[in-house]
Design an enzyme around this catalytic site. Structure first.
Site, PDB file in Angstrom:
ATOM      1  N   ALA A  75       0.840  -1.200   0.000  1.00 57.46           N
ATOM      2  CA  ALA A  75       0.000   0.000   0.000  1.00 57.46           C
ATOM      3  C   ALA A  75       0.876   1.252   0.000  1.00 57.46           C
ATOM      4  CB  ALA A  75      -0.933  -0.007   1.210  1.00 57.46           C
ATOM      5  N   GLU A  94      10.097   3.345   6.630  1.00 60.28           N
ATOM      6  CA  GLU A  94       9.830   1.936   6.947  1.00 60.28           C
ATOM      7  C   GLU A  94      10.614   1.555   8.191  1.00 60.28           C
ATOM      8  OE1 GLU A  94       7.997  -0.833   6.052  1.00 60.28           O
ATOM      9  OE2 GLU A  94       9.154  -1.706   7.693  1.00 60.28           O
ATOM     10  N   ASN A 102       3.962  -7.485   5.222  1.00 58.44           N
ATOM     11  CA  ASN A 102       3.178  -8.688   4.896  1.00 58.44           C
ATOM     12  C   ASN A 102       3.080  -8.903   3.389  1.00 58.44           C
ATOM     13  OD1 ASN A 102       2.507  -9.794   7.329  1.00 58.44           O
ATOM     14  ND2 ASN A 102       0.467  -8.913   7.435  1.00 58.44           N
ATOM     15  N   GLU A 314      -3.354 -20.676  -0.335  1.00 52.78           N
ATOM     16  CA  GLU A 314      -4.637 -21.179  -0.821  1.00 52.78           C
ATOM     17  C   GLU A 314      -4.520 -21.695  -2.256  1.00 52.78           C
ATOM     18  OE1 GLU A 314      -8.092 -19.557   1.238  1.00 52.78           O
ATOM     19  OE2 GLU A 314      -8.342 -18.467  -0.625  1.00 52.78           O
ATOM     20  N   ARG A 317      -4.918 -25.458  -2.567  1.00 51.83           N
ATOM     21  CA  ARG A 317      -6.303 -25.937  -2.698  1.00 51.83           C
ATOM     22  C   ARG A 317      -6.920 -25.449  -4.001  1.00 51.83           C
ATOM     23  NH1 ARG A 317      -8.897 -23.453   1.971  1.00 51.83           N
ATOM     24  NH2 ARG A 317      -6.920 -22.358   2.144  1.00 51.83           N
ATOM     25  N   ARG A 338     -12.452 -19.102   4.453  1.00 47.55           N
ATOM     26  CA  ARG A 338     -11.425 -19.477   5.431  1.00 47.55           C
ATOM     27  C   ARG A 338     -11.989 -19.699   6.832  1.00 47.55           C
ATOM     28  NH1 ARG A 338      -6.836 -15.185   3.328  1.00 47.55           N
ATOM     29  NH2 ARG A 338      -6.355 -16.401   1.485  1.00 47.55           N
ATOM     30  N   HIS A 441      -3.913 -14.733  10.557  1.00 51.78           N
ATOM     31  CA  HIS A 441      -3.419 -14.450   9.215  1.00 51.78           C
ATOM     32  C   HIS A 441      -3.634 -13.006   8.784  1.00 51.78           C
ATOM     33  CE1 HIS A 441      -2.254 -15.156   5.188  1.00 51.78           C
ATOM     34  NE2 HIS A 441      -3.451 -14.942   4.686  1.00 51.78           N
ATOM     35  N   HIS A 442      -4.706 -12.412   9.211  1.00 50.04           N
ATOM     36  CA  HIS A 442      -5.031 -11.084   8.673  1.00 50.04           C
ATOM     37  C   HIS A 442      -5.954 -10.381   9.660  1.00 50.04           C
ATOM     38  CE1 HIS A 442      -7.089  -8.188   5.916  1.00 50.04           C
ATOM     39  NE2 HIS A 442      -5.893  -8.147   5.370  1.00 50.04           N
ATOM     40  N   ALA A 486      -6.755  -8.876  -0.307  1.00 52.71           N
ATOM     41  CA  ALA A 486      -5.904  -7.922   0.423  1.00 52.71           C
ATOM     42  C   ALA A 486      -4.869  -7.303  -0.508  1.00 52.71           C
ATOM     43  CB  ALA A 486      -5.221  -8.601   1.606  1.00 52.71           C
TER      44      ALA A 486
HETATM   45  C1  LIG Z   1       1.820 -15.327   4.772  1.00 51.44           C
HETATM   46  C2  LIG Z   1       0.826 -14.392   4.147  1.00 51.44           C
HETATM   47  C3  LIG Z   1       0.352 -14.646   2.860  1.00 51.44           C
HETATM   48  C4  LIG Z   1      -0.593 -13.797   2.280  1.00 51.44           C
HETATM   49  N1  LIG Z   1      -1.030 -14.047   1.006  1.00 51.44           N
HETATM   50  C5  LIG Z   1      -1.927 -13.203   0.436  1.00 51.44           C
HETATM   51  C6  LIG Z   1      -2.353 -13.391  -0.904  1.00 51.44           C
HETATM   52  O1  LIG Z   1      -1.873 -14.266  -1.603  1.00 51.44           O
HETATM   53  N2  LIG Z   1      -3.286 -12.548  -1.414  1.00 51.44           N
HETATM   54  C7  LIG Z   1      -3.829 -11.532  -0.677  1.00 51.44           C
HETATM   55  O2  LIG Z   1      -4.679 -10.817  -1.187  1.00 51.44           O
HETATM   56  N3  LIG Z   1      -3.403 -11.305   0.589  1.00 51.44           N
HETATM   57  C8  LIG Z   1      -2.472 -12.098   1.149  1.00 51.44           C
HETATM   58  N4  LIG Z   1      -2.045 -11.854   2.425  1.00 51.44           N
HETATM   59  C9  LIG Z   1      -2.467 -10.606   3.082  1.00 51.44           C
HETATM   60  C10 LIG Z   1      -1.703  -9.424   2.476  1.00 51.44           C
HETATM   61  O3  LIG Z   1      -0.390  -9.824   2.174  1.00 51.44           O
HETATM   62  C11 LIG Z   1      -1.637  -8.222   3.412  1.00 51.44           C
HETATM   63  O4  LIG Z   1      -2.897  -7.926   3.946  1.00 51.44           O
HETATM   64  C12 LIG Z   1      -1.134  -6.996   2.658  1.00 51.44           C
HETATM   65  O5  LIG Z   1       0.038  -7.305   1.958  1.00 51.44           O
HETATM   66  C13 LIG Z   1      -0.890  -5.835   3.591  1.00 51.44           C
HETATM   67  O6  LIG Z   1      -0.246  -4.824   2.868  1.00 51.44           O
HETATM   68  P1  LIG Z   1       0.013  -3.411   3.542  1.00 51.44           P
HETATM   69  O7  LIG Z   1       0.794  -2.626   2.564  1.00 51.44           O
HETATM   70  O8  LIG Z   1      -1.266  -2.861   4.048  1.00 51.44           O
HETATM   71  O9  LIG Z   1       0.884  -3.757   4.827  1.00 51.44           O
HETATM   72  P2  LIG Z   1       2.310  -4.461   4.894  1.00 51.44           P
HETATM   73  O10 LIG Z   1       2.686  -5.086   3.606  1.00 51.44           O
HETATM   74  O11 LIG Z   1       2.322  -5.299   6.102  1.00 51.44           O
HETATM   75  O12 LIG Z   1       3.293  -3.213   5.075  1.00 51.44           O
HETATM   76  C14 LIG Z   1       3.238  -2.399   6.223  1.00 51.44           C
HETATM   77  C15 LIG Z   1       4.641  -1.895   6.483  1.00 51.44           C
HETATM   78  O13 LIG Z   1       4.596  -0.856   7.456  1.00 51.44           O
HETATM   79  C16 LIG Z   1       5.719  -0.999   8.310  1.00 51.44           C
HETATM   80  N5  LIG Z   1       5.455  -0.309   9.570  1.00 51.44           N
HETATM   81  C17 LIG Z   1       4.624  -0.687  10.574  1.00 51.44           C
HETATM   82  N6  LIG Z   1       4.645   0.220  11.563  1.00 51.44           N
HETATM   83  C18 LIG Z   1       5.508   1.199  11.179  1.00 51.44           C
HETATM   84  C19 LIG Z   1       5.969   2.404  11.796  1.00 51.44           C
HETATM   85  N7  LIG Z   1       5.564   2.777  13.026  1.00 51.44           N
HETATM   86  N8  LIG Z   1       6.866   3.171  11.132  1.00 51.44           N
HETATM   87  C20 LIG Z   1       7.318   2.814   9.894  1.00 51.44           C
HETATM   88  N9  LIG Z   1       6.937   1.659   9.283  1.00 51.44           N
HETATM   89  C21 LIG Z   1       6.032   0.872   9.911  1.00 51.44           C
HETATM   90  C22 LIG Z   1       5.849  -2.501   8.467  1.00 51.44           C
HETATM   91  O14 LIG Z   1       7.123  -2.883   8.921  1.00 51.44           O
HETATM   92  C23 LIG Z   1       5.555  -2.966   7.039  1.00 51.44           C
HETATM   93  O15 LIG Z   1       6.719  -3.064   6.255  1.00 51.44           O
HETATM   94  C24 LIG Z   1      -1.089 -12.685   3.009  1.00 51.44           C
HETATM   95  C25 LIG Z   1      -0.605 -12.426   4.289  1.00 51.44           C
HETATM   96  C26 LIG Z   1       0.348 -13.257   4.865  1.00 51.44           C
HETATM   97  C27 LIG Z   1       0.835 -12.952   6.240  1.00 51.44           C
END
Ligand SMILES: Cc1cc2nc3c(=O)[nH]c(=O)nc-3n(C[C@H](O)[C@H](O)[C@H](O)COP(=O)(O)OP(=O)(O)OC[C@H]3O[C@@H](n4cnc5c(N)ncnc54)[C@H](O)[C@@H]3O)c2cc1C
Length: 507
Positions: A75, A94, A102, A314, A317, A338, A441-442, A486
């Site tokens: 994001a 970061e 994630n 997933e 499956r 799920r 997981h989420h 996600a």
């Molecule tokens: C094992 C696994 C497999 C998954 N597979 C899928 C999939 O195949 N398809 C799907 O749709 N979803 C999947 N998900 C869910 C999805 O990956 C996440 O919901 C999504 O990537 C979250 O993205 P994000 O950018 O919101 O947060 P993140 O990618 O978690 O990034 C947030 C970042 O912010 C940083 N951060 C946190 N606090 C601070 C702070 N105070 N200061 C500075 N930096 C900070 C963190 O270190 C991190 O790097 C999966 C999740 C997991 C755990």
């Protein structure tokens, strides 16, 4: 790219195994702070192999930027790229030693409807079907405005990524989807490493500063207006100014204290989430009067290896694997949502199950190579040999596979009414089993936003200059997130946050 290498801190990030017990509460970058040339290792379930990345040297830090983006997951990087394209001057902070969060671990793919790739492959889908599937999966509790924006912009998000060299054209099923909708890299490998590498490449190409070991501890206001953040960068605390702040800090799946606060029943559960998923953004936004929604909606995934929290995607499956109990019998529709599959496993006397699949599936789902390397896959040349390895009755497992293969041939699962992921039977040895059970997981709850990603306060008003996107937000997924939604969320709303924040600072 070459132009900026001199101003970049070079950090090698070797993506190794899964994320441990997930019980870490570490929210501080200082624990992860390294000297400027130190090599850093990181954890990932993503089967992306080793990845070397470069980050901006702390000496390049300025006092002020147009837009500060907190968190370099999918994001955050999507927001930064879009903000830059919209004419703003963003920075990304970061807290961990590498970008990715994630997102780096995401293994299945990204859902999208009416995409050019679906059309090319003759897959009939519509934004309305995507909307209905997601609403059904979320037990009709989803924020419908966010959901409408989400489905209507999903195909555009796939095109946007494709135009940046991130091509997700291999399409499969995921749980809760009525058609093939989950988009993956061409070779069917995990989406996370590929996506994060591609986003970082595009961040660098646009010369967007990306600081790691930069822990944002507070979002600042001056005269009731957002004015920037306090960041501890390599241990040194600084106030950095900006008219707009975009919070993309991800969820709180690795913060045991928060998990237990909102869901005492999940205390001690293994977690699949990354170390940085500690809910910092939620806490910082709450401190500014921001509203949260659905904080108790925490997704438990049905296929998690218990010893280390490794997620079995997933995709396994989705490509046709079945689940059996210790008696060697199927017990549920494996492609149900799920929450339901997890509940069915928990009801088994042994509280775990086995994913069973064949070699043809292992070749279609590249992640399996990674699972084999991690030593979690049992293998048998025949079904009987596999049954012996996992101590289930040989005849029963053989009968289960025969019945299943007939169901695939007839396209009718009389036992459990499964209707999707029945394109391939399980007949090509060797055969494989992975023991799994549910794990955190989420986190579907989070801060409340509108479709412009503006953060909403407790009086239902926007907080001007404050935006949020991705897993830090709540509402889109309702009570249960559909697999693949996600990654779509972070790209669609990450882009929107970039655009909106850039527009705000130009006012
Ligand atoms: C094992 C696994 C497999 C998954 N597979 C899928 C999939 O195949 N398809 C799907 O749709 N979803 C999947 N998900 C869910 C999805 O990956 C996440 O919901 C999504 O990537 C979250 O993205 P994000 O950018 O919101 O947060 P993140 O990618 O978690 O990034 C947030 C970042 O912010 C940083 N951060 C946190 N606090 C601070 C702070 N105070 N200061 C500075 N930096 C900070 C963190 O270190 C991190 O790097 C999966 C999740 C997991 C755990």
């Amino acid at each position: 790219m070459k132009k900026i290498v001199s101003s970049l801190l070079i950090v090698s990030a070797f993506l190794l195994t899964a994320c441990g017990s997930g019980n870490t509460n570490s929210s501080s970058a200082s624990s992860a702070t390294n000297s400027s040339t130190e090599k850093t290792s990181a954890s990932s379930d993503a089967n992306s192999g080793a990845s070397e990345q470069e980050y901006t040297d702390p000496s390049q830090l300025k006092d002020s930027y147009d837009v500060i983006i907190v968190g370099a997951g999918g994001a955050g990087m999507a927001a930064a790229i879009q903000a830059k394209e919209a004419g703003a001057n963003p920075v990304i902070f970061e807290k961990m030693p590498i970008a990715g969060g994630n997102t780096l671990k995401s293994s299945g793919g990204m859902n999208a409807s009416e995409t050019k790739f679906q059309k090319e492959q003759g897959i009939e889908d519509s934004n309305d079907t995507f909307f209905e599937d997601t609403l059904k999966g979320g037990q009709e509790t989803n924020d419908r405005d966010l959901l409408r924006y989400f489905v209507d912009h999903s195909a555009d998000a796939i095109d946007w990524l494709d135009n940046m060299g991130i091509t997700l054209n291999n399409i499969s099923y995921s749980g809760g989807a009525s058609v093939k909708r989950i988009h993956r890299p061409a070779d069917g490998s995990a989406v996370g490493g590929y996506l994060v590498d591609g986003l970082i490449r595009n961040v660098h190409e646009r010369e967007i500063p990306l600081f790691v070991n930069a822990d944002v501890t507070k979002i600042n206001e001056t005269d009731d207006k957002i004015s920037g953040v306090t960041v501890s960068i390599n241990g040194e605390e600084k106030e950095i100014n900006a008219k707009a702040v975009v919070v993309t800090t991800g969820g709180f799946g690795s913060n045991e204290e928060m998990i237990t606060k909102y869901r005492p029943d999940l205390k001690g559960y293994v977690s699949t989430t990354s170390e940085g998923s500690t809910g910092d953004g939620i806490k910082m936004i709450e401190a500014l009067g921001g509203q949260t929604v659905a904080m108790d909606q925490i997704q438990v995934h049905p296929t998690v290896v218990q010893k280390d929290g490794m997620l079995i995607s997933e995709t396994v499956r989705g490509e046709g694997a079945i689940l059996v109990n210790q008696q060697g019998k199927r017990f549920f529709n494996e492609l149900e949502t799920r929450d339901k599959v997890s509940a069915a496993e928990t009801e088994l006397p042994e509280h775990y199950a086995y994913l069973i699949f064949d070699d043809a599936l292992a070749k279609r789902a590249k992640q399996v190579d990674f699972y084999k390397e991690q030593g979690v896959v049992e293998e048998g040349a025949t079904i009987e040999e596999l049954a012996k390895k996992i101590d289930v009755p040989e005849e029963t497992l053989k009968a289960t596979l025969d019945t299943w293969n007939k169901a695939v041939a007839d396209k009718k699962d009389e036992e459990f009414g499964r209707e999707t992921a029945m394109d391939y039977d399980l007949t090509e040895g060797p055969f494989y089993a992975i023991q799994i059970a549910p794990g955190i997981h989420h986190t579907m709850g989070g801060v409340k936003i509108n479709t412009e990603t503006q953060v909403i306060n407790k009086e239902d008003k926007t907080i001007p200059g404050l935006y949020a996107a991705g897993e830090v937000t709540g509402g889109l997924h309702g009570n249960n997130r559909i697999g693949g939604n996600a990654v779509a969320d972070i790209i669609i709303f990450g882009r929107q946050a970039g655009n909106q924040s850039a527009g705000f600072v130009k006012q």
